[in-house]
Design a protein around this motif. Sequence first.
Motif, PDB file in Angstrom:
ATOM      1  N   MET A  48      -0.368  -7.417  -1.177  1.00 17.15           N
ATOM      2  CA  MET A  48      -1.609  -6.828   0.148  1.00 17.15           C
ATOM      3  C   MET A  48      -1.771  -7.382   1.490  1.00 17.15           C
ATOM      4  N   GLN A  49      -0.716  -8.519   1.472  1.00 15.12           N
ATOM      5  CA  GLN A  49      -0.725  -9.105   2.620  1.00 15.12           C
ATOM      6  C   GLN A  49      -0.111  -8.253   4.103  1.00 15.12           C
ATOM      7  N   LEU A  50       0.716  -7.442   2.755  1.00 13.07           N
ATOM      8  CA  LEU A  50       1.255  -7.019   3.614  1.00 13.07           C
ATOM      9  C   LEU A  50      -0.063  -4.957   4.967  1.00 13.07           C
ATOM     10  N   PHE A  51      -0.326  -4.881   4.126  1.00 17.99           N
ATOM     11  CA  PHE A  51      -1.359  -4.611   4.068  1.00 17.99           C
ATOM     12  C   PHE A  51      -1.882  -4.571   5.323  1.00 17.99           C
ATOM     13  N   LYS A  52      -2.696  -6.044   5.587  1.00 19.37           N
ATOM     14  CA  LYS A  52      -3.087  -6.620   6.294  1.00 19.37           C
ATOM     15  C   LYS A  52      -2.571  -6.215   7.698  1.00 19.37           C
ATOM     16  N   GLU A  53      -1.552  -6.904   7.421  1.00 16.40           N
ATOM     17  CA  GLU A  53      -0.650  -7.172   8.776  1.00 16.40           C
ATOM     18  C   GLU A  53      -0.595  -5.708   9.120  1.00 16.40           C
ATOM     19  N   GLU A  54       0.018  -4.597   8.747  1.00 13.28           N
ATOM     20  CA  GLU A  54      -0.413  -3.719   9.067  1.00 13.28           C
ATOM     21  C   GLU A  54      -1.397  -2.658   9.853  1.00 13.28           C
ATOM     22  N   ALA A  55      -2.546  -3.412   9.675  1.00 10.77           N
ATOM     23  CA  ALA A  55      -3.674  -2.744   9.787  1.00 10.77           C
ATOM     24  C   ALA A  55      -3.705  -2.907  11.236  1.00 10.77           C
ATOM     25  N   GLU A  56      -3.484  -4.649  10.959  1.00  9.83           N
ATOM     26  CA  GLU A  56      -4.451  -5.472  12.594  1.00  9.83           C
ATOM     27  C   GLU A  56      -2.692  -4.531  13.184  1.00  9.83           C
ATOM     28  N   ARG A  57      -1.624  -4.453  13.508  1.00 11.55           N
ATOM     29  CA  ARG A  57      -1.217  -3.814  14.005  1.00 11.55           C
ATOM     30  C   ARG A  57      -1.006  -2.794  14.568  1.00 11.55           C
ATOM     31  N   ASN A  58      -1.649  -1.991  13.685  1.00 12.07           N
ATOM     32  CA  ASN A  58      -2.631  -0.378  14.172  1.00 12.07           C
ATOM     33  C   ASN A  58      -3.397   0.008  14.767  1.00 12.07           C
ATOM     34  N   THR A  59      -4.166  -1.143  14.459  1.00  6.44           N
ATOM     35  CA  THR A  59      -5.705  -1.510  14.918  1.00  6.44           C
ATOM     36  C   THR A  59      -5.525  -2.175  16.834  1.00  6.44           C
ATOM     37  N   GLY A  60      -5.223  -3.028  16.290  1.00  9.12           N
ATOM     38  CA  GLY A  60      -4.706  -3.989  17.053  1.00  9.12           C
ATOM     39  C   GLY A  60      -6.094  -5.317  17.679  1.00  9.12           C
ATOM     40  N   LYS A  61      -6.379  -5.015  16.302  1.00  9.70           N
ATOM     41  CA  LYS A  61      -7.059  -6.756  15.593  1.00  9.70           C
ATOM     42  C   LYS A  61      -6.986  -7.480  14.811  1.00  9.70           C
ATOM     43  N   LYS A  62      -7.283  -8.357  15.422  1.00 12.54           N
ATOM     44  CA  LYS A  62      -7.269  -9.478  14.256  1.00 12.54           C
ATOM     45  C   LYS A  62      -8.531  -8.912  13.069  1.00 12.54           C
ATOM     46  N   LEU A  63      -8.193  -9.044  11.713  1.00 13.33           N
ATOM     47  CA  LEU A  63      -8.605  -9.082  10.183  1.00 13.33           C
ATOM     48  C   LEU A  63      -9.049  -9.860  10.086  1.00 13.33           C
ATOM     49  N   LEU A  64      -9.636 -10.074   9.087  1.00 15.46           N
ATOM     50  CA  LEU A  64      -9.812 -10.542   7.839  1.00 15.46           C
ATOM     51  C   LEU A  64     -10.143  -9.759   6.975  1.00 15.46           C
ATOM     52  N   LEU A  65      -9.765 -10.028   5.312  1.00 19.56           N
ATOM     53  CA  LEU A  65      -9.763  -9.105   4.254  1.00 19.56           C
ATOM     54  C   LEU A  65     -11.409  -9.655   3.781  1.00 19.56           C
ATOM     55  N   GLU A  66     -12.002  -9.076   3.381  1.00 20.22           N
ATOM     56  CA  GLU A  66     -14.148  -9.006   2.677  1.00 20.22           C
ATOM     57  C   GLU A  66     -14.306  -8.302   1.496  1.00 20.22           C
ATOM     58  N   LYS A  67     -13.129  -7.374   1.418  1.00 18.66           N
ATOM     59  CA  LYS A  67     -12.701  -6.716   0.181  1.00 18.66           C
ATOM     60  C   LYS A  67     -12.301  -6.153  -0.039  1.00 18.66           C
ATOM     61  N   ALA A  68     -11.744  -6.194  -1.461  1.00 17.35           N
ATOM     62  CA  ALA A  68     -11.110  -5.217  -2.119  1.00 17.35           C
ATOM     63  C   ALA A  68     -11.019  -4.706  -3.502  1.00 17.35           C
ATOM     64  N   SER A  69     -11.189  -3.443  -3.903  1.00 14.93           N
ATOM     65  CA  SER A  69     -11.683  -2.519  -4.838  1.00 14.93           C
ATOM     66  C   SER A  69     -10.525  -1.393  -5.307  1.00 14.93           C
ATOM     67  N   ASN A  70     -10.284  -1.038  -6.818  1.00 11.80           N
ATOM     68  CA  ASN A  70      -9.850  -0.715  -7.112  1.00 11.80           C
ATOM     69  C   ASN A  70      -7.882  -0.975  -6.599  1.00 11.80           C
ATOM     70  N   VAL A  71      -7.729  -1.706  -6.219  1.00 15.27           N
ATOM     71  CA  VAL A  71      -6.567  -2.225  -6.685  1.00 15.27           C
ATOM     72  C   VAL A  71      -5.240  -2.282  -8.086  1.00 15.27           C
ATOM     73  N   LYS A  72      -4.422  -1.363  -7.794  1.00 15.53           N
ATOM     74  CA  LYS A  72      -3.903  -1.484  -8.977  1.00 15.53           C
ATOM     75  C   LYS A  72      -2.503  -1.890  -8.184  1.00 15.53           C
ATOM     76  N   PHE A  73      -1.958  -2.799  -9.345  1.00 13.78           N
ATOM     77  CA  PHE A  73      -0.071  -2.506  -9.330  1.00 13.78           C
ATOM     78  C   PHE A  73       0.494  -1.996 -10.759  1.00 13.78           C
ATOM     79  N   THR A  74       1.400  -0.872  -9.841  1.00  8.15           N
ATOM     80  CA  THR A  74       1.798  -0.134 -10.692  1.00  8.15           C
ATOM     81  C   THR A  74       3.492  -0.432 -11.289  1.00  8.15           C
ATOM     82  N   ALA A  75       3.686  -0.560 -10.228  1.00 15.11           N
ATOM     83  CA  ALA A  75       4.994  -1.038 -10.653  1.00 15.11           C
ATOM     84  C   ALA A  75       5.712  -2.153  -9.959  1.00 15.11           C
ATOM     85  N   VAL A  76       6.661  -2.553  -9.575  1.00 13.03           N
ATOM     86  CA  VAL A  76       7.751  -3.544  -9.724  1.00 13.03           C
ATOM     87  C   VAL A  76       8.066  -3.427  -8.249  1.00 13.03           C
ATOM     88  N   VAL A  77       8.268  -4.585  -7.633  1.00 15.54           N
ATOM     89  CA  VAL A  77       8.765  -4.624  -6.315  1.00 15.54           C
ATOM     90  C   VAL A  77      10.132  -5.298  -6.583  1.00 15.54           C
TER      91      VAL A  77
END
Length: 122
Positions: A48-77
Amino acid sequence: MLLKDFYTVDSTSRKGEMYATRLSINKAHEIYKGHFPDMPVTPGVILMQLFKEEAERNTGKKLLLEKASNVKFTAVVDPNKDEKLILNTIITEGTEGVNLKGTAENNNATALKINAFYKINN
């Protein structure tokens, strides 16, 4: 970057609001010594943190997770088998924050699906 030395970005491509980011995972990272020493697994919260960091990198904005929905872990990494990850995201910026819809894929399997809203954190 909270996940210092955990991954490197190999490439990012963009078409409008859609991003495809290829990552290489550092299988020798400290995280795997505790999760789990004999059978390393990438923790879901790290994915989940990877998505936040990539959203920050791609938008150039500092972000804070406020809401997550439909979070589904479907395979082991497993870092010994899955050194590469692809994050496919749709990032929509608004005045209040950033909406993200994404999937993390490894070896042609989807490991995580997520919808998230990140508040801009000035």
